[in-house]
Design a protein around this motif. Structure first.
Motif, PDB file in Angstrom:
ATOM      1  N   MET A   9       0.827  -1.207   0.000  1.00  0.00           N
ATOM      2  CA  MET A   9       0.000   0.000   0.000  1.00  0.00           C
ATOM      3  C   MET A   9       0.864   1.261   0.000  1.00  0.00           C
ATOM      4  SD  MET A   9      -3.028   1.102   2.596  1.00  0.00           S
ATOM      5  CE  MET A   9      -4.081  -0.325   2.401  1.00  0.00           C
ATOM      6  N   LEU A  10       2.072   1.202   0.575  1.00  0.00           N
ATOM      7  CA  LEU A  10       2.917   2.387   0.746  1.00  0.00           C
ATOM      8  C   LEU A  10       3.101   3.224  -0.515  1.00  0.00           C
ATOM      9  CD1 LEU A  10       5.902   1.580   3.120  1.00  0.00           C
ATOM     10  CD2 LEU A  10       4.011   3.154   3.469  1.00  0.00           C
ATOM     11  N   PRO A  11       3.528   2.646  -1.615  1.00  0.00           N
ATOM     12  CA  PRO A  11       3.772   3.481  -2.804  1.00  0.00           C
ATOM     13  C   PRO A  11       2.512   4.215  -3.271  1.00  0.00           C
ATOM     14  CG  PRO A  11       4.534   1.225  -3.157  1.00  0.00           C
ATOM     15  CD  PRO A  11       3.790   1.233  -1.882  1.00  0.00           C
ATOM     16  N   THR A  12       1.342   3.640  -3.024  1.00  0.00           N
ATOM     17  CA  THR A  12       0.113   4.279  -3.509  1.00  0.00           C
ATOM     18  C   THR A  12      -0.271   5.497  -2.672  1.00  0.00           C
ATOM     19  OG1 THR A  12      -1.378   3.017  -2.112  1.00  0.00           O
ATOM     20  CG2 THR A  12      -0.753   2.004  -4.201  1.00  0.00           C
ATOM     21  N   LEU A  13       0.319   5.599  -1.468  1.00  0.00           N
ATOM     22  CA  LEU A  13      -0.117   6.664  -0.565  1.00  0.00           C
ATOM     23  C   LEU A  13       0.402   8.035  -0.990  1.00  0.00           C
ATOM     24  CD1 LEU A  13       0.257   4.913   2.904  1.00  0.00           C
ATOM     25  CD2 LEU A  13      -1.796   5.243   1.558  1.00  0.00           C
ATOM     26  N   ALA A  14       1.528   8.044  -1.655  1.00  0.00           N
ATOM     27  CA  ALA A  14       2.120   9.336  -2.025  1.00  0.00           C
ATOM     28  C   ALA A  14       1.144  10.202  -2.818  1.00  0.00           C
ATOM     29  CB  ALA A  14       3.391   9.095  -2.820  1.00  0.00           C
ATOM     30  N   ASP A  15       0.379   9.567  -3.722  1.00  0.00           N
ATOM     31  CA  ASP A  15      -0.563  10.330  -4.553  1.00  0.00           C
ATOM     32  C   ASP A  15      -1.988  10.227  -4.064  1.00  0.00           C
ATOM     33  OD1 ASP A  15       1.257   8.901  -7.248  1.00  0.00           O
ATOM     34  OD2 ASP A  15       1.539  10.876  -6.317  1.00  0.00           O
ATOM     35  N   ALA A  16      -2.215   9.505  -2.991  1.00  0.00           N
ATOM     36  CA  ALA A  16      -3.597   9.260  -2.584  1.00  0.00           C
ATOM     37  C   ALA A  16      -4.232  10.508  -1.988  1.00  0.00           C
ATOM     38  CB  ALA A  16      -3.634   8.130  -1.560  1.00  0.00           C
ATOM     39  N   SER A  17      -5.567  10.542  -2.062  1.00  0.00           N
ATOM     40  CA  SER A  17      -6.287  11.672  -1.471  1.00  0.00           C
ATOM     41  C   SER A  17      -6.414  11.462   0.022  1.00  0.00           C
ATOM     42  CB  SER A  17      -7.695  11.783  -2.041  1.00  0.00           C
ATOM     43  OG  SER A  17      -7.801  11.132  -3.246  1.00  0.00           O
ATOM     44  N   LEU A  18      -6.452  12.591   0.720  1.00  0.00           N
ATOM     45  CA  LEU A  18      -6.676  12.536   2.159  1.00  0.00           C
ATOM     46  C   LEU A  18      -8.171  12.657   2.420  1.00  0.00           C
ATOM     47  CD1 LEU A  18      -3.778  14.874   3.277  1.00  0.00           C
ATOM     48  CD2 LEU A  18      -3.993  12.441   3.763  1.00  0.00           C
ATOM     49  N   GLU A  19      -8.576  12.117   3.575  1.00  0.00           N
ATOM     50  CA  GLU A  19      -9.988  12.152   3.915  1.00  0.00           C
ATOM     51  C   GLU A  19     -10.269  13.299   4.858  1.00  0.00           C
ATOM     52  OE1 GLU A  19     -12.150   7.892   3.866  1.00  0.00           O
ATOM     53  OE2 GLU A  19     -11.887   8.757   5.864  1.00  0.00           O
ATOM     54  N   TYR A  20     -11.313  13.996   4.570  1.00  0.00           N
ATOM     55  CA  TYR A  20     -11.723  15.090   5.453  1.00  0.00           C
ATOM     56  C   TYR A  20     -13.139  14.823   5.907  1.00  0.00           C
ATOM     57  CZ  TYR A  20      -7.608  17.470   3.751  1.00  0.00           C
ATOM     58  OH  TYR A  20      -6.316  17.789   3.444  1.00  0.00           O
ATOM     59  N   GLU A  21     -13.414  15.101   7.171  1.00  0.00           N
ATOM     60  CA  GLU A  21     -14.762  14.847   7.672  1.00  0.00           C
ATOM     61  C   GLU A  21     -15.574  16.120   7.731  1.00  0.00           C
ATOM     62  OE1 GLU A  21     -15.003  12.778  11.383  1.00  0.00           O
ATOM     63  OE2 GLU A  21     -14.323  10.883  10.501  1.00  0.00           O
TER      64      GLU A  21
END
Lengths: 225, 395
Positions: free
Chosen positions: B300-312
């Motif tokens: 999962m690590l490499p995918t996190l660099a471009d992943a969106s963050l979650e906002y509540e």
């Protein structure tokens, strides 16, 4: 000694009760007597096997040579139990589920092999069948009694109907089973005033493998077997 | 005795007796086997009817690749649902469970077919007092309570039901949601990165967090020896392990439990691959679960660099507060929306894909249509998403 037919039958109930006097078949006794109905079911199944195995072995006694008699008895008994197992599974599935693994274990129930050796191999088919029936009845009666006591004390129920609210769990497991077993043996001893079975002197001649034993007769008579 | 009588007769007689007995057995078997098979089939059908009462009769469904733990699946001929037989490893062997799933994907009933668990303890999972709580639940099995003293047996039952859902998913062609695991607590995050004050959740499949400027946390879970083993693993920006926290484990004391000790955890710091994990002899099953956890985390690590963050974002819904988690990428565009919590009766409607897919790619909620028949709830949802967008802009 010509035994009277009725005495052969009643012999197995008290005087030579297979479980409480001859102390045979203790394993299935302890295992299936957690409830009255299980004990009863086991007893009836074992009685059926006993009657027919005694009958068959008595019919074959002149044919089976002494050297191979144990394997022959076992083949006959195992075959009989397997047939009974298949019939019970097909026609009485509830009893089959209740008995579980103890139905096929009737094969190694010492009572069956014991009576084949002690009685059926030496007596007429009718007498043997009666002995089987008597032993079976004694077995069933004992199992039913033990099962009832253990069910009442251990689960607080009679035939599945709850009557006591505070059961004593130990009676449902092995230690409690042994306690009840011991008490019943003591009870039978008291009833028959200790004369239930004639205490035989066990000498070489009474040994089941006497005919193939290698010891010299002289040493045997000196008691150095 | 002649030579013949003494040595040849006995085996001969034994052979003849054996042959006759064998013949009798074959004869009995040929008569009784059809009856026994018919009874077993009738009993199984009767059990299926108990588990899915609305069904009339059943037809077996063949599944090409039966998911793990699945035994068989039958479809109700009147279309009211499915009955799946599935199993999972319990304390004393395989626990075989029959699960009825109705046409809404909810559990209609369960029965235990094979229970080898400890008498008086694990055996209780066969009782309706325990099983009834499953009726009406969906595949997430939220709110299921185990029987105290029977962790392994109760977990095995839940696992068997989950396995049943996997089979149902394949046969019915539907997506089946797994059980929800509680997200990791702030204490766990602080344990892994004591100097980081702000952690942000990534909007990805699974659970992963951005640990300020120091690195990442990935949470993974796999079945160990006595239940699931869940680990929160901390990584630095180069993808090396910084720490491990076990958030769920009931592995055997002195065996699998050894992995939870500081001595093992500290020894894994700095490693960059799951193959480098130290194996403790005598605790292989737990090791296998851990290796899977770490492998999945590293993947999962490499995918996190471009992943969106979650906002509540929250808003007042029909029956109370509605909380929505929105995945927003670095350009401010929405990548995903997810209902976190809501007391609304219409919660399922706002989770419907037809509604939620409207948000993807947008940078504002202009032009999003509400759901007819659930106006208040869907308006609240949109407002919550707006608040999340605002939170991202302000962050």
């Amino acid at each position: 000694m010509k035994k009277n037919k009725l005495s052969i039958l009643t012999n197995g109930i008290i005087k030579e009760n297979p479980v409480l006097v001859l102390v045979l078949g203790t394993c299935p006794t302890l295992a299936t007597t957690t409830s009255a109905i299980n004990g009863l079911g086991m007893g009836v199944a074992a009685t059926a096997v006993l009657v027919f195995s005694n009958l068959l072995i008595s019919l074959l006694k002149s044919v089976i040579p002494d050297k191979v008699r144990i394997p022959c008895y076992i083949v006959v008994i195992a075959g009989l139990v397997t047939v009974v197992q298949m019939l019970v599974q097909a026609y009485a599935i509830d009893l089959y589920n209740a008995l579980g693994v103890f139905l096929p274990l009737i094969v190694v129930n010492c009572i069956i092999l014991g009576r084949a050796e002690m009685f059926a191999s030496k007596n007429s088919p009718l007498d043997s069948a009666l002995d089987g029936l008597g032993m079976g009845m004694g077995f069933t009666l004992t199992l039913f009694m033990m099962g009832s006591i253990r069910e009442l004390l251990g689960s607080g129920s009679i035939f599945g109907v709850s009557v006591l609210s505070t059961p004593i769990a130990i009676f449902g497991v092995a230690p409690g089973g042994f306690i009840v077993f011991g008490c019943l043996v003591a009870l039978v001893n008291k009833i028959t005033e200790g004369k239930a079975i004639k205490k035989k002197e066990f000498s070489c001649a009474d040994c089941p493998v006497a005919s193939v034993c290698g010891q010299s007769k002289l040493a045997c008579e000196k008691g150095e077997c | 005795m002649s030579m013949f009588k003494e040595f040849a007769m006995p085996p001969l007689v034994l052979t003849v007796i054996a042959a006759v007995v064998t013949g009798a057995l074959v004869a009995t078997e040929s008569v009784t086997t059809p009856i026994i098979e018919q009874q077993a089939a009738a009993a199984a059908d009767a059990a299926r009817a108990v588990v899915l009462p609305s069904a009339d009769s059943f037809t077996q469904v063949t599944v090409d690749e039966m998911p793990e733990g699945g035994v068989d699946i039958y479809e109700a001929n009147n279309g009211t649902g499915y009955v799946v037989t599935a199993q999972a490893k319990g304390y004393g062997g395989m626990l075989k469970v029959m699960v009825g799933i109705d046409s809404n994907g909810l559990i209609s009933g369960t029965e235990v077919l094979e229970n080898n668990e400890t008498q008086g303890l694990g055996s209780k999972v066969s009782e309706h007092a325990f099983m009834d709580q499953y009726i009406g639940k969906d595949s997430t099995l939220e709110g299921i309570e185990t029987i105290s003293g029977t962790t392994i047996s109760s977990n095995a039952f839940s696992k068997a039901v989950q396995n049943a859902y996997q089979v149902y998913g394949v046969a019915a062609g539907v997506e089946v949601a797994g059980t929800q695991r509680d997200p990791i607590t702030d204490e766990v995050k602080a344990e892994l990165f004591p100097n980081v004050t702000s952690f942000q959740k990534y909007a990805v499949e699974g659970e992963a967090y951005k640990a300020g400027d120091e690195g990442y946390i990935v949470v993974t879970s796999n079945a160990g020896f006595a239940g699931d083993v869940t680990t929160a693993i901390g990584f630095d920006l180069n993808g090396a392990i910084t720490g491990v926290v076990f958030t769920e484990t009931s592995e055997t004391q002195d065996y699998g439990e050894q992995y939870t000790r500081a001595s093992w955890k500290d020894a894994q710091v700095g490693k960059t691959s799951a193959d480098e994990l130290d194996l403790i002899s005598g605790a292989t099953v737990t090791y296998d679960a851990l290796k899977l956890n770490f492998t999945e985390a590293f993947e999962m690590l490499p995918t996190l660099a471009d992943a969106s963050l979650e906002y509540e974002g929250t808003a007042e819904g029909y029956n109370g507060t509605m909380t929505v988690a929105v995945g927003i990428d670095s350009t401010g565009a929405i990548t995903s929306v997810r209902l976190v919590d809501s007391a609304d009766d219409f919660a399922s409607k706002v989770s419907d894909e037809a509604f939620t897919s409207q948000f993807v790619g947008k940078t504002s909620t202009d032009g999003i249509s509400t759901i007819s028949g659930a106006t208040v709830s869907s308006t609240a949802f949109i407002e919550a998403v707006n608040n999340a967008l605002a939170a991202q802009k302000g962050a």
